[in-house]
Design an enzyme around this catalytic site. Structure first.
Site, PDB file in Angstrom:
ATOM      1  N   CYS A  94      -6.182   2.147   5.737  1.00 45.80           N
ATOM      2  CA  CYS A  94      -6.886   0.933   6.153  1.00 45.80           C
ATOM      3  C   CYS A  94      -6.320   0.476   7.507  1.00 45.80           C
ATOM      4  O   CYS A  94      -5.406   1.100   8.051  1.00 45.80           O
ATOM      5  CB  CYS A  94      -6.704  -0.156   5.101  1.00 45.80           C
ATOM      6  SG  CYS A  94      -5.001  -0.772   4.992  1.00 45.80           S
ATOM      7  N   GLU A 101       1.072   3.878   1.760  1.00 43.58           N
ATOM      8  CA  GLU A 101       1.559   4.313   3.065  1.00 43.58           C
ATOM      9  C   GLU A 101       2.736   3.462   3.534  1.00 43.58           C
ATOM     10  O   GLU A 101       3.729   3.985   4.052  1.00 43.58           O
ATOM     11  CB  GLU A 101       0.454   4.227   4.126  1.00 43.58           C
ATOM     12  CG  GLU A 101      -0.779   5.035   3.826  1.00 43.58           C
ATOM     13  CD  GLU A 101      -1.866   4.226   3.130  1.00 43.58           C
ATOM     14  OE1 GLU A 101      -1.557   3.556   2.103  1.00 43.58           O
ATOM     15  OE2 GLU A 101      -3.012   4.267   3.593  1.00 43.58           O
ATOM     16  N   CYS A 135      -2.462  -0.185   7.342  1.00 48.66           N
ATOM     17  CA  CYS A 135      -1.649   1.029   7.246  1.00 48.66           C
ATOM     18  C   CYS A 135      -1.752   1.884   8.506  1.00 48.66           C
ATOM     19  O   CYS A 135      -0.763   2.464   8.948  1.00 48.66           O
ATOM     20  CB  CYS A 135      -2.050   1.817   6.008  1.00 48.66           C
ATOM     21  SG  CYS A 135      -1.684   0.908   4.483  1.00 48.66           S
ATOM     22  N   HIS A 145       0.865  -1.175   0.000  1.00 43.19           N
ATOM     23  CA  HIS A 145       0.000   0.000   0.000  1.00 43.19           C
ATOM     24  C   HIS A 145       0.905   1.230   0.000  1.00 43.19           C
ATOM     25  O   HIS A 145       2.038   1.183   0.503  1.00 43.19           O
ATOM     26  CB  HIS A 145      -0.877   0.024   1.249  1.00 43.19           C
ATOM     27  CG  HIS A 145      -1.969  -0.989   1.237  1.00 43.19           C
ATOM     28  ND1 HIS A 145      -3.136  -0.812   1.935  1.00 43.19           N
ATOM     29  CD2 HIS A 145      -2.087  -2.199   0.620  1.00 43.19           C
ATOM     30  CE1 HIS A 145      -3.926  -1.861   1.761  1.00 43.19           C
ATOM     31  NE2 HIS A 145      -3.302  -2.712   0.967  1.00 43.19           N
TER      32      HIS A 145
END
Length: 152
Positions: A86, A58, A89, A56
């Site tokens: 999410c 992040e 993260c 992801h």
């Protein structure tokens, strides 16, 4: 205009989100800035390209920032991301001791910084970063909407 102090940083994250989209991944971009405002980490979703569920935006940006910092502890750093993090993260940001999370669009389906869950402000955790939400939310939402519309 909400939170104009983070607009330039969010525009950098939006540019990264566009790169994710060009590679066929969900357009989410992130940067990490140190306490001087210097960008020390950049990332965008690369799950599809790398076949890695952890890539992801992040996480990619925090990894780069930790390497630049020489430590996994990012206490005085700010994570700027186009979409509300999410659970993975948000949890990573807490574990990295990120000082502040700034995000653009809310994620009612998977957001863990206030929408569906609020992982980062759970009083049971030893570290709780400051949260700034809704920065350039319309622009951040538009790039996501455009991507998913094209997928249909």
């Amino acid at each position: 205009m909400l939170n104009p102090e983070f607009n330039d940083a969010m525009r950098m994250a939006l540019d990264l989100a566009a790169k994710a989209s060009q590679q066929g991944d969900v357009p989410v971009g992130a940067i990490v800035m140190n306490s001087d405002g210097e960008v020390v980490g950049r990332g965008f979703n690369t799950r599809e390209v790398d076949n890695d569920p952890m890539n992801h935006a992040e996480v990619v940006a925090m990894r780069e920032a930790a390497n630049a910092n020489g430590s996994w502890r990012l206490d005085d750093h700010t994570l700027v991301v186009t979409l509300e993090p999410c659970t993975m993260c948000a949890g990573t940001a807490v574990q990295a001791r990120i000082g502040r999370i700034v995000f653009g669009a809310f994620d009612d389906k998977a957001g863990a910084v206030g929408s569906l869950w609020d992982v980062v402000r759970d009083r049971r955790l030893p570290h709780r970063p400051e949260v700034v939400s809704g920065v350039l939310a319309d622009e951040c939402g538009a790039i996501l909407s455009g991507f998913f519309k094209a997928q249909r």
